[in-house]
Design a protein around this motif. Structure first.
Motif, PDB file in Angstrom:
ATOM      1  N   ASP A 132       0.815  -1.199   0.077  1.00 58.28           N
ATOM      2  CA  ASP A 132      -0.010  -0.105  -0.028  1.00 58.28           C
ATOM      3  C   ASP A 132       0.825   1.255  -0.067  1.00 58.28           C
ATOM      4  OD1 ASP A 132      -2.403  -1.574  -0.142  1.00 58.28           O
ATOM      5  OD2 ASP A 132      -2.755  -1.355   2.272  1.00 58.28           O
ATOM      6  N   ILE A 133       1.831   1.324   0.871  1.00 57.31           N
ATOM      7  CA  ILE A 133       2.867   2.398   0.710  1.00 57.31           C
ATOM      8  C   ILE A 133       3.372   2.596  -0.525  1.00 57.31           C
ATOM      9  CG2 ILE A 133       5.184   3.072   1.961  1.00 57.31           C
ATOM     10  CD1 ILE A 133       4.155   1.919   4.399  1.00 57.31           C
ATOM     11  N   ASN A 134       3.802   1.559  -1.064  1.00 57.12           N
ATOM     12  CA  ASN A 134       4.556   1.738  -2.318  1.00 57.12           C
ATOM     13  C   ASN A 134       3.736   2.221  -3.540  1.00 57.12           C
ATOM     14  OD1 ASN A 134       6.991   0.824  -1.549  1.00 57.12           O
ATOM     15  ND2 ASN A 134       6.855  -1.275  -1.653  1.00 57.12           N
ATOM     16  N   MET A 135       2.316   1.734  -3.498  1.00 58.94           N
ATOM     17  CA  MET A 135       1.528   2.208  -4.289  1.00 58.94           C
ATOM     18  C   MET A 135       1.293   3.831  -4.231  1.00 58.94           C
ATOM     19  SD  MET A 135      -1.178  -0.983  -3.858  1.00 58.94           S
ATOM     20  CE  MET A 135      -2.595  -0.287  -5.014  1.00 58.94           C
ATOM     21  N   LEU A 136       1.143   4.118  -3.105  1.00 63.18           N
ATOM     22  CA  LEU A 136       1.108   5.784  -2.876  1.00 63.18           C
ATOM     23  C   LEU A 136       2.144   6.463  -3.239  1.00 63.18           C
ATOM     24  CD1 LEU A 136      -0.635   5.525   0.662  1.00 63.18           C
ATOM     25  CD2 LEU A 136      -1.888   5.988  -1.345  1.00 63.18           C
ATOM     26  N   ARG A 137       3.507   5.941  -2.946  1.00 64.24           N
ATOM     27  CA  ARG A 137       4.679   6.344  -3.525  1.00 64.24           C
ATOM     28  C   ARG A 137       4.829   6.602  -4.912  1.00 64.24           C
ATOM     29  NH1 ARG A 137       9.612   3.280  -0.972  1.00 64.24           N
ATOM     30  NH2 ARG A 137      10.736   4.705  -2.163  1.00 64.24           N
ATOM     31  N   VAL A 138       4.278   5.561  -5.739  1.00 60.67           N
ATOM     32  CA  VAL A 138       4.099   5.664  -7.253  1.00 60.67           C
ATOM     33  C   VAL A 138       3.352   6.887  -7.386  1.00 60.67           C
ATOM     34  CG1 VAL A 138       3.263   4.669  -9.170  1.00 60.67           C
ATOM     35  CG2 VAL A 138       4.474   3.419  -7.833  1.00 60.67           C
ATOM     36  N   PHE A 139       2.052   6.897  -6.804  1.00 59.86           N
ATOM     37  CA  PHE A 139       1.346   8.242  -7.193  1.00 59.86           C
ATOM     38  C   PHE A 139       2.301   9.402  -6.705  1.00 59.86           C
ATOM     39  CE2 PHE A 139      -2.846   5.837  -5.971  1.00 59.86           C
ATOM     40  CZ  PHE A 139      -2.812   5.083  -7.645  1.00 59.86           C
ATOM     41  N   LYS A 140       2.878   9.452  -5.899  1.00 57.65           N
ATOM     42  CA  LYS A 140       3.498  10.757  -5.451  1.00 57.65           C
ATOM     43  C   LYS A 140       4.840  10.966  -6.485  1.00 57.65           C
ATOM     44  CE  LYS A 140       6.724  12.453  -1.594  1.00 57.65           C
ATOM     45  NZ  LYS A 140       7.864  12.490  -2.730  1.00 57.65           N
ATOM     46  N   THR A 141       5.293   9.899  -6.871  1.00 53.91           N
ATOM     47  CA  THR A 141       6.295  10.065  -7.873  1.00 53.91           C
ATOM     48  C   THR A 141       6.039  10.842  -8.981  1.00 53.91           C
ATOM     49  OG1 THR A 141       7.464   8.072  -7.061  1.00 53.91           O
ATOM     50  CG2 THR A 141       8.147   8.788  -9.277  1.00 53.91           C
ATOM     51  N   ALA A 169      17.779  19.228  -4.889  1.00 53.16           N
ATOM     52  CA  ALA A 169      16.359  18.977  -5.416  1.00 53.16           C
ATOM     53  C   ALA A 169      16.585  18.059  -6.453  1.00 53.16           C
ATOM     54  CB  ALA A 169      15.530  20.238  -5.560  1.00 53.16           C
ATOM     55  N   ILE A 170      17.256  17.908  -7.533  1.00 54.31           N
ATOM     56  CA  ILE A 170      17.294  16.882  -8.645  1.00 54.31           C
ATOM     57  C   ILE A 170      17.795  15.837  -7.865  1.00 54.31           C
ATOM     58  CG2 ILE A 170      18.557  16.641 -10.727  1.00 54.31           C
ATOM     59  CD1 ILE A 170      18.298  19.520 -11.209  1.00 54.31           C
ATOM     60  N   ALA A 171      18.832  15.673  -7.226  1.00 54.75           N
ATOM     61  CA  ALA A 171      19.292  14.233  -6.803  1.00 54.75           C
ATOM     62  C   ALA A 171      18.070  13.693  -5.954  1.00 54.75           C
ATOM     63  CB  ALA A 171      20.473  14.912  -6.003  1.00 54.75           C
ATOM     64  N   MET A 172      17.538  14.397  -5.059  1.00 51.01           N
ATOM     65  CA  MET A 172      16.442  13.917  -4.245  1.00 51.01           C
ATOM     66  C   MET A 172      15.119  13.211  -5.137  1.00 51.01           C
ATOM     67  SD  MET A 172      16.975  13.363  -0.937  1.00 51.01           S
ATOM     68  CE  MET A 172      15.329  12.848  -0.876  1.00 51.01           C
ATOM     69  N   SER A 173      15.077  14.016  -6.179  1.00 52.72           N
ATOM     70  CA  SER A 173      13.965  13.617  -7.078  1.00 52.72           C
ATOM     71  C   SER A 173      14.465  12.428  -7.850  1.00 52.72           C
ATOM     72  CB  SER A 173      13.882  14.815  -8.283  1.00 52.72           C
ATOM     73  OG  SER A 173      13.302  15.924  -7.383  1.00 52.72           O
ATOM     74  N   LEU A 174      15.635  12.437  -8.337  1.00 51.16           N
ATOM     75  CA  LEU A 174      16.156  10.988  -9.061  1.00 51.16           C
ATOM     76  C   LEU A 174      16.040   9.925  -7.971  1.00 51.16           C
ATOM     77  CD1 LEU A 174      18.923  12.610 -11.267  1.00 51.16           C
ATOM     78  CD2 LEU A 174      16.726  11.707 -11.887  1.00 51.16           C
ATOM     79  N   CYS A 175      16.624  10.119  -6.937  1.00 48.61           N
ATOM     80  CA  CYS A 175      16.577   8.940  -5.824  1.00 48.61           C
ATOM     81  C   CYS A 175      15.067   8.350  -5.566  1.00 48.61           C
ATOM     82  CB  CYS A 175      17.373   9.701  -4.603  1.00 48.61           C
ATOM     83  SG  CYS A 175      17.346   8.325  -3.092  1.00 48.61           S
ATOM     84  N   GLY A 176      14.275   9.443  -5.404  1.00 44.44           N
ATOM     85  CA  GLY A 176      12.861   9.076  -5.117  1.00 44.44           C
ATOM     86  C   GLY A 176      12.158   8.378  -6.206  1.00 44.44           C
ATOM     87  N   ILE A 177      12.493   8.728  -7.619  1.00 43.88           N
ATOM     88  CA  ILE A 177      11.933   8.031  -8.812  1.00 43.88           C
ATOM     89  C   ILE A 177      12.446   6.684  -8.752  1.00 43.88           C
ATOM     90  CG2 ILE A 177      11.958   7.946 -11.315  1.00 43.88           C
ATOM     91  CD1 ILE A 177      12.015  11.175 -11.205  1.00 43.88           C
ATOM     92  N   SER A 178      13.894   6.613  -8.626  1.00 47.13           N
ATOM     93  CA  SER A 178      14.397   5.001  -8.616  1.00 47.13           C
ATOM     94  C   SER A 178      13.770   4.437  -7.470  1.00 47.13           C
ATOM     95  CB  SER A 178      16.040   5.382  -8.348  1.00 47.13           C
ATOM     96  OG  SER A 178      16.475   6.243  -9.207  1.00 47.13           O
ATOM     97  N   LEU A 179      13.824   4.646  -6.287  1.00 49.13           N
ATOM     98  CA  LEU A 179      13.260   3.889  -5.247  1.00 49.13           C
ATOM     99  C   LEU A 179      11.883   3.635  -5.315  1.00 49.13           C
ATOM    100  CD1 LEU A 179      15.090   5.636  -2.169  1.00 49.13           C
ATOM    101  CD2 LEU A 179      15.542   3.453  -3.180  1.00 49.13           C
ATOM    102  N   SER A 180      11.073   4.453  -5.810  1.00 47.80           N
ATOM    103  CA  SER A 180       9.796   4.069  -6.169  1.00 47.80           C
ATOM    104  C   SER A 180       9.458   3.186  -7.276  1.00 47.80           C
ATOM    105  CB  SER A 180       9.045   5.622  -6.610  1.00 47.80           C
ATOM    106  OG  SER A 180       7.430   5.394  -6.888  1.00 47.80           O
ATOM    107  N   MET A 181      10.325   3.141  -8.295  1.00 51.96           N
ATOM    108  CA  MET A 181      10.047   2.333  -9.468  1.00 51.96           C
ATOM    109  C   MET A 181      10.378   0.904  -8.823  1.00 51.96           C
ATOM    110  SD  MET A 181       8.863   3.784 -12.189  1.00 51.96           S
ATOM    111  CE  MET A 181       7.951   4.548 -11.077  1.00 51.96           C
ATOM    112  N   VAL A 182      11.548   0.732  -8.508  1.00 53.89           N
ATOM    113  CA  VAL A 182      12.187  -0.772  -7.886  1.00 53.89           C
ATOM    114  C   VAL A 182      11.195  -1.155  -6.716  1.00 53.89           C
ATOM    115  CG1 VAL A 182      13.927  -1.818  -6.996  1.00 53.89           C
ATOM    116  CG2 VAL A 182      14.452  -0.243  -8.665  1.00 53.89           C
ATOM    117  N   ASP A 183      10.908  -0.529  -5.665  1.00 55.60           N
ATOM    118  CA  ASP A 183      10.163  -0.822  -4.709  1.00 55.60           C
ATOM    119  C   ASP A 183       8.584  -1.494  -5.070  1.00 55.60           C
ATOM    120  OD1 ASP A 183      12.179  -0.506  -2.955  1.00 55.60           O
ATOM    121  OD2 ASP A 183      11.497   1.426  -2.105  1.00 55.60           O
TER     122      ASP A 183
END
Length: 380
Positions: A132-141, A169-183
């Motif tokens: 459920d958390i990862n689904m919400l993180r995909v929406f957030k991404t 901010a760019i570094a955090m965005s790329l990190c967030g996208i990467s983790l969201s996709m794989v998780d």
């Protein structure tokens, strides 16, 4: 049934820390722009954050309401208040940490036990909570992280070298996208017992495929925005309409209420602007080929528009850099896409299923205990 391991628990803790840090970075960057008098950038960042938070809270509360249907209404009212103050995700993290700790450190594994066995039931609760958390993180991404990445890249194009915080901010965005996709991919494999294991090489190939194709498209949109904001807005609206229309034709059944279903389809339309998203769990060789062929044509078209509409832009250093990064990212992303589905897709280990991008689909809820959210959606 896959197990919720100690490493999964530590990744969960790390994800929660990154989530909190991401909130802090957003407000820090917004405050920096505000102090510099760049109020529009600050407002955009906060609007992306606010819109993403609002929509994820709505979905989170709706899932709680569906899961707790027929239970104590007082507890549900308390959960509603927490979501009203935009803190619902922390309730979900609390449940995930609670069940995850029990599953990873206190339960003994019994591989052949039924799902009603206490140890397996705790495992199921932990996996569902994290899913459920990862689904919400995909929406957030796609509602916040990717738009913010686009904004930061556009600011760098507009103003050249700036202070440190846009790069942070760019570094955090790329990190967030990467983790969201794989998780998200890992959650799917754990939630559906009939899906094969998602191995480490598959994770990296899938990550590069998603991250590079998304980055290439963000660079393209940033470039066309730099050339003419109106064209960029028209293009994004047109792509959203196409995605939303395609979603309508799929007759999705993710939510119980029609209003929530249309909100879900609206969000999927936004996701489809930036990345392919299979919402039915069916074989999608034709759809995914058309999707990325269209993105390739649009990307090359944007570069040609920049060269012929505003020839002076060719002399700008950022145009050369962005063009090279855009084309190379797209080429590498498509390469990783082909390699992933030919060699590393989990289904290819046991049964060939070319271009079946079921990992992108989010599931509706039919039988929470037996199947989880993914199953009903994917097996329509």
């Amino acid at each position: 049934m896959m197990r919720f391991t100690k490493s999964n628990f530590f990744f969960l803790v790390g994800g929660m820390i990154i989530y909190v840090v991401d909130i802090g970075v957003d407000f820090w960057v917004a405050s920096k722009y505000f102090c510099q008098g760049q109020y529009s950038w600050s407002i955009f960042i906060l609007c992306f954050r606010g819109l993403s938070s609002l929509i994820t809270q709505v979905f989170s509360y709706e899932w709680f309401k569906n899961d707790w249907e027929g239970t104590d209404t007082g507890k549900l009212k308390l959960v509603f208040l927490v979501h009203l103050f935009q803190c619902g995700i922390f309730i979900r993290y609390w449940f995930a940490l609670k069940y995850g700790c029990q599953a990873a450190f206190k339960q003994t594994s019994c591989g052949d036990a039924s799902e009603t066995d206490p140890s397996n039931f705790i495992q199921k609760q932990a996996i569902d909570a994290v899913t459920d958390i990862n689904m919400l993180r995909v929406f957030k991404t796609f509602l916040e992280t990717i738009p913010q990445l686009f904004l930061q890249i556009y600011i760098l194009m507009e103003h050249g070298k700036t202070n440190f915080y846009p790069y942070a901010a760019i570094a955090m965005s790329l990190c967030g996208i990467s983790l969201s996709m794989v998780d998200y991919q890992v959650s799917l494999r754990k939630s559906l017992p009939d899906k094969d294991e998602f191995r480490v090489p598959s994770k990296f190939i899938y990550l590069f495929y998603k991250l590079l194709t998304i980055t290439s498209w963000i660079l393209s949109i940033s470039l066309i925005t730099r050339i003419d904001v109106r064209i960029s807005v028209i293009l994004l609206i047109f792509l959203w309409i196409c995605g939303f229309t395609w979603t309508l034709k799929q007759h999705t059944t993710f939510c119980k209420s029609k209003k929530m279903e249309y909100l879900y389809r609206t969000v999927v339309g936004i996701i489809l602007i930036f990345s392919f998203f299979n919402i039915k769990g069916r074989r999608t060789k034709v759809c995914i080929s058309i999707y990325y062929a269209t993105h390739t044509v649009l990307t090359l078209g944007i570069l040609l528009v920049g060269m012929f509409w505003k020839p002076s832009i060719i002399k700008e250093m950022y145009f050369t850099i962005v063009s090279i990064l855009t084309i190379s990212s797209l080429a590498l992303g498509i390469t990783f896409l082909v390699v992933y589905y030919r060699c590393f897709h989990p289904t290819t280990y046991h049964r060939p299923q070319a271009y079946s991008d079921e990992v992108d689909g989010v599931a509706g809820k039919k039988d929470r205990v037996k199947t989880g959210r993914f199953q009903n959606f994917l097996m329509q």
